[in-house]
Design a protein around this motif. Structure first.
Motif, mmCIF file in Angstrom:
data_model
loop_
_atom_site.group_PDB
_atom_site.id
_atom_site.type_symbol
_atom_site.label_atom_id
_atom_site.label_comp_id
_atom_site.label_asym_id
_atom_site.label_seq_id
_atom_site.Cartn_x
_atom_site.Cartn_y
_atom_site.Cartn_z
ATOM 1 N N VAL A 57 0.810 -1.220 0.000
ATOM 2 C CA VAL A 57 0.000 0.000 0.000
ATOM 3 C C VAL A 57 0.848 1.276 0.000
ATOM 4 O O VAL A 57 0.611 2.182 -0.806
ATOM 5 C CB VAL A 57 -0.967 0.002 1.214
ATOM 6 C CG1 VAL A 57 -1.811 1.281 1.223
ATOM 7 C CG2 VAL A 57 -1.865 -1.224 1.180
ATOM 8 N N LEU A 58 1.818 1.371 0.881
ATOM 9 C CA LEU A 58 2.550 2.634 1.058
ATOM 10 C C LEU A 58 3.704 2.739 0.073
ATOM 11 O O LEU A 58 4.883 2.825 0.443
ATOM 12 C CB LEU A 58 3.042 2.758 2.503
ATOM 13 C CG LEU A 58 1.980 2.576 3.591
ATOM 14 C CD1 LEU A 58 2.569 2.834 4.960
ATOM 15 C CD2 LEU A 58 0.786 3.481 3.350
ATOM 16 N N ASN A 59 3.353 2.761 -1.190
ATOM 17 C CA ASN A 59 4.343 2.872 -2.256
ATOM 18 C C ASN A 59 3.634 3.337 -3.527
ATOM 19 O O ASN A 59 2.414 3.495 -3.541
ATOM 20 C CB ASN A 59 5.067 1.526 -2.474
ATOM 21 C CG ASN A 59 4.091 0.357 -2.582
ATOM 22 O OD1 ASN A 59 3.008 0.485 -3.145
ATOM 23 N ND2 ASN A 59 4.465 -0.786 -2.024
ATOM 24 N N GLY A 60 4.412 3.573 -4.553
ATOM 25 C CA GLY A 60 3.828 3.976 -5.822
ATOM 26 C C GLY A 60 3.469 5.451 -5.880
ATOM 27 O O GLY A 60 3.732 6.225 -4.953
ATOM 28 N N PRO A 61 2.848 5.885 -6.972
ATOM 29 C CA PRO A 61 2.560 7.312 -7.175
ATOM 30 C C PRO A 61 1.613 7.902 -6.131
ATOM 31 O O PRO A 61 1.766 9.062 -5.753
ATOM 32 C CB PRO A 61 1.929 7.360 -8.575
ATOM 33 C CG PRO A 61 1.501 5.959 -8.878
ATOM 34 C CD PRO A 61 2.463 5.074 -8.156
ATOM 35 N N GLU A 62 0.656 7.099 -5.641
ATOM 36 C CA GLU A 62 -0.269 7.635 -4.623
ATOM 37 C C GLU A 62 0.483 7.990 -3.345
ATOM 38 O O GLU A 62 0.236 9.028 -2.726
ATOM 39 C CB GLU A 62 -1.371 6.619 -4.298
ATOM 40 C CG GLU A 62 -2.246 6.246 -5.485
ATOM 41 C CD GLU A 62 -1.881 4.870 -6.024
ATOM 42 O OE1 GLU A 62 -2.795 4.177 -6.480
ATOM 43 O OE2 GLU A 62 -0.682 4.515 -5.984
ATOM 44 N N TRP A 63 1.410 7.098 -2.959
ATOM 45 C CA TRP A 63 2.171 7.360 -1.735
ATOM 46 C C TRP A 63 3.111 8.553 -1.914
ATOM 47 O O TRP A 63 3.281 9.358 -1.002
ATOM 48 C CB TRP A 63 2.950 6.118 -1.326
ATOM 49 C CG TRP A 63 3.741 6.310 -0.068
ATOM 50 C CD1 TRP A 63 5.091 6.322 0.064
ATOM 51 C CD2 TRP A 63 3.224 6.562 1.249
ATOM 52 N NE1 TRP A 63 5.462 6.551 1.364
ATOM 53 C CE2 TRP A 63 4.334 6.695 2.110
ATOM 54 C CE3 TRP A 63 1.946 6.671 1.768
ATOM 55 C CZ2 TRP A 63 4.182 6.947 3.482
ATOM 56 C CZ3 TRP A 63 1.795 6.918 3.125
ATOM 57 C CH2 TRP A 63 2.902 7.052 3.963
ATOM 58 N N ARG A 64 3.699 8.681 -3.092
ATOM 59 C CA ARG A 64 4.593 9.824 -3.335
ATOM 60 C C ARG A 64 3.819 11.141 -3.237
ATOM 61 O O ARG A 64 4.353 12.154 -2.769
ATOM 62 C CB ARG A 64 5.281 9.681 -4.694
ATOM 63 C CG ARG A 64 6.340 8.587 -4.711
ATOM 64 C CD ARG A 64 7.230 8.675 -5.934
ATOM 65 N NE ARG A 64 6.527 8.318 -7.151
ATOM 66 C CZ ARG A 64 6.389 7.073 -7.602
ATOM 67 N NH1 ARG A 64 6.899 6.057 -6.923
ATOM 68 N NH2 ARG A 64 5.735 6.826 -8.730
ATOM 69 N N LYS A 65 2.561 11.133 -3.650
ATOM 70 C CA LYS A 65 1.742 12.337 -3.504
ATOM 71 C C LYS A 65 1.503 12.663 -2.033
ATOM 72 O O LYS A 65 1.512 13.829 -1.631
ATOM 73 C CB LYS A 65 0.397 12.147 -4.225
ATOM 74 C CG LYS A 65 0.505 12.151 -5.745
ATOM 75 C CD LYS A 65 -0.863 11.942 -6.384
ATOM 76 C CE LYS A 65 -0.761 11.907 -7.901
ATOM 77 N NZ LYS A 65 -2.087 11.646 -8.536
ATOM 78 N N VAL A 66 1.268 11.623 -1.225
ATOM 79 C CA VAL A 66 1.089 11.835 0.219
ATOM 80 C C VAL A 66 2.371 12.410 0.815
ATOM 81 O O VAL A 66 2.334 13.356 1.623
ATOM 82 C CB VAL A 66 0.708 10.519 0.919
ATOM 83 C CG1 VAL A 66 0.722 10.686 2.436
ATOM 84 C CG2 VAL A 66 -0.675 10.061 0.461
ATOM 85 N N GLU A 67 3.512 11.850 0.434
ATOM 86 C CA GLU A 67 4.796 12.347 0.943
ATOM 87 C C GLU A 67 5.028 13.805 0.562
ATOM 88 O O GLU A 67 5.634 14.565 1.323
ATOM 89 C CB GLU A 67 5.936 11.481 0.418
ATOM 90 C CG GLU A 67 5.984 10.095 1.034
ATOM 91 C CD GLU A 67 7.158 9.283 0.519
ATOM 92 O OE1 GLU A 67 7.913 8.742 1.343
ATOM 93 O OE2 GLU A 67 7.309 9.185 -0.715
ATOM 94 N N ALA A 68 4.556 14.189 -0.626
ATOM 95 C CA ALA A 68 4.742 15.567 -1.078
ATOM 96 C C ALA A 68 3.838 16.537 -0.318
ATOM 97 O O ALA A 68 4.179 17.717 -0.166
ATOM 98 C CB ALA A 68 4.463 15.667 -2.580
#
Length: 430
Positions: A57-68
């Motif tokens: 779950v905590l990977n990929g483009p969705e997670w990168r958006k959360v990190e940003a």
């Protein structure tokens, strides 16, 4: 990029700032400068649901958006700082994802294993609203059903049943009347009553609340409520308990067939669904069904993993748990070396195998494993591993070595984890 929990340090990162903060307090201080929310990811080395989330779950483009959009903090629940924040935020189960604003006020939280399809909309909703719980409560008092649902869910996540019910009762009468027949509000109220009754050890009220909640649309949450029902009904006469639990079988079997035992499960926490179903089978005296569900889970997990135990750590540990529940000890003893080889930098599997051997009266076999675990254990688990080392040493009549282990661990531990310290001392004296 996510750092593995097994690094054992509180690791916090942000895409918007240079140097990573070292503690939760540092992260909140940084949030004040960047005007971003903080997303705290509470986990631990022994939390295999946490590994599920990291892998699936905590990977990929969705997670990168959360990190940003946020300052993401991985909080090791076994570290002193992590343990303190667990208590402060009343985080009672792992994994847990708590979102704070730049002032440190909670915006919302997500608990347990989640699918991608469930996790990211939940995060987006929290971040898009950016309302603290106090603001949501004010909106609820003005009649917002969405706010009422969110606040009730927040109380249930903390298992603050009485407080949640009291808060709902404090809403204006017209607001409560308007939401009296809302299915989601009703379900949250039933679950809060279940939490209240469970805390109060009021078994009759817990059974009644669980029965009401189980008529609702619980989805993948159903096994958790059934588990509460199992506990609360334990003292009931068998003639009453069996039909009560048997009534839950069709929905559990359907959940397994349609959402767990499929190529791409849509319930993230497969383990609880399997174990609770087996527990219900055992409680109603259906040994054949109990064996069948565990065998199905074991076979399916082995087929998925093959010989690659690094493929999916959550699934690998699920296999261990299924074998424990099925009492297939010889297969467990064959599995543990493979898990230790797959995760050589972790204390957990040497500890679990060593503990199992101690409990089976094999201290001489257990001791080397516990000593191996002690080399890597830290924080609260350093004390837990030491407790079983003491058990093994005392069983081998090596009392002086047991005292030396306790003295060394207490020196390393300092002032932290007083309850575990007392358990260790008690074991030495027993």
């Amino acid at each position: 990029m996510r750092l593995p929990i097994a690094l054992l340090a509180l690791a916090l990162s942000t895409a918007a700032f240079g140097e990573s903060p070292k503690t939760v307090d540092d992260a909140i201080a940084q949030a004040k400068k960047t005007h971003q929310p903080v997303l705290l990811d509470f986990g631990a080395p022994w939390c295999y649901s946490c590994y599920f989330m990291a892998t699936h779950v905590l990977n990929g483009p969705e997670w990168r958006k959360v990190e940003a959009r946020t300052i993401v903090g991985e909080v090791d629940a076994d570290s002193p700082d992590g343990s303190a924040w667990m208590k402060k935020l009343q985080v009672k189960a792992l994994p847990a994802y708590v979102v704070l604003n730049e002032k440190g006020d909670e915006l919302g939280r997500i608990l347990g294993e989640q699918t991608r399809a469930a996790f990211y909309p939940a995060v987006d909703k929290i971040l898009a609203g950016s309302h603290t719980l106090d603001q949501l409560k004010a909106n609820a008092a003005r009649g917002s059903t969405d706010a009422i649902e969110t606040v009730l869910g927040s109380y249930e996540a903390r298992k603050e049943g009485q407080d949640g019910l009291d808060w709902y009762a404090s809403l204006p009468e017209n607001v409560r009347a308007a939401n009296a027949k809302n299915a989601t509000v009703t379900l949250w109220r039933d679950r809060l009553e279940l939490a209240r009754a469970t805390t109060a050890k009021d078994d009759a009220a817990a059974v009644a609340a669980a029965k009401r909640a189980l008529t609702g649309d619980l989805g993948c949450e159903r096994p958790y409520v059934v588990d509460n029902l199992l506990d609360a009904s334990e003292k009931m006469p068998e003639a009453e308990r069996k039909p009560l639990l048997a009534a839950q079988k069709p929905a559990l079997d359907q959940l397994l067939a349609e959402r767990v035992f499929i190529a791409k499960p849509t319930c993230a926490d497969q383990r609880t669904s399997v174990i609770v179903t087996a527990d219900v089978d055992a409680a109603i005296g259906d040994a054949k069904a109990e064996t069948a569900v565990l065998d199905h889970a074991i076979d399916a997990t082995r087929k998925y993993l093959g010989d690659d135990f690094k493929k999916d750590r959550n699934a690998a540990d699920n296999l261990r748990v299924y074998l424990v529940r099925a009492k297939r000890t010889d297969e467990l003893d064959a599995l543990y070396p493979k898990l230790i080889a797959a995760y050589p930098d972790d204390y957990v599997y040497p500890y679990r195998w060593g503990r199992s051997l101690v409990e089976r009266g094999k201290p001489a076999e257990a001791l080397p494993l516990l000593e191996k675990a002690a080399e890597k254990a830290y924080g609260e688990n350093r004390l837990t591993v030491a407790t079983f080392r003491v058990k093994a040493l005392k069983a081998l009549h090596r009392d002086a070595d047991a005292r030396a282990v306790v003295a060394d661990v207490l020196e390393q531990n300092g002032k932290w984890f007083p309850e575990e310290v007392e358990k260790l001392k008690a074991e030495l004296k027993s």
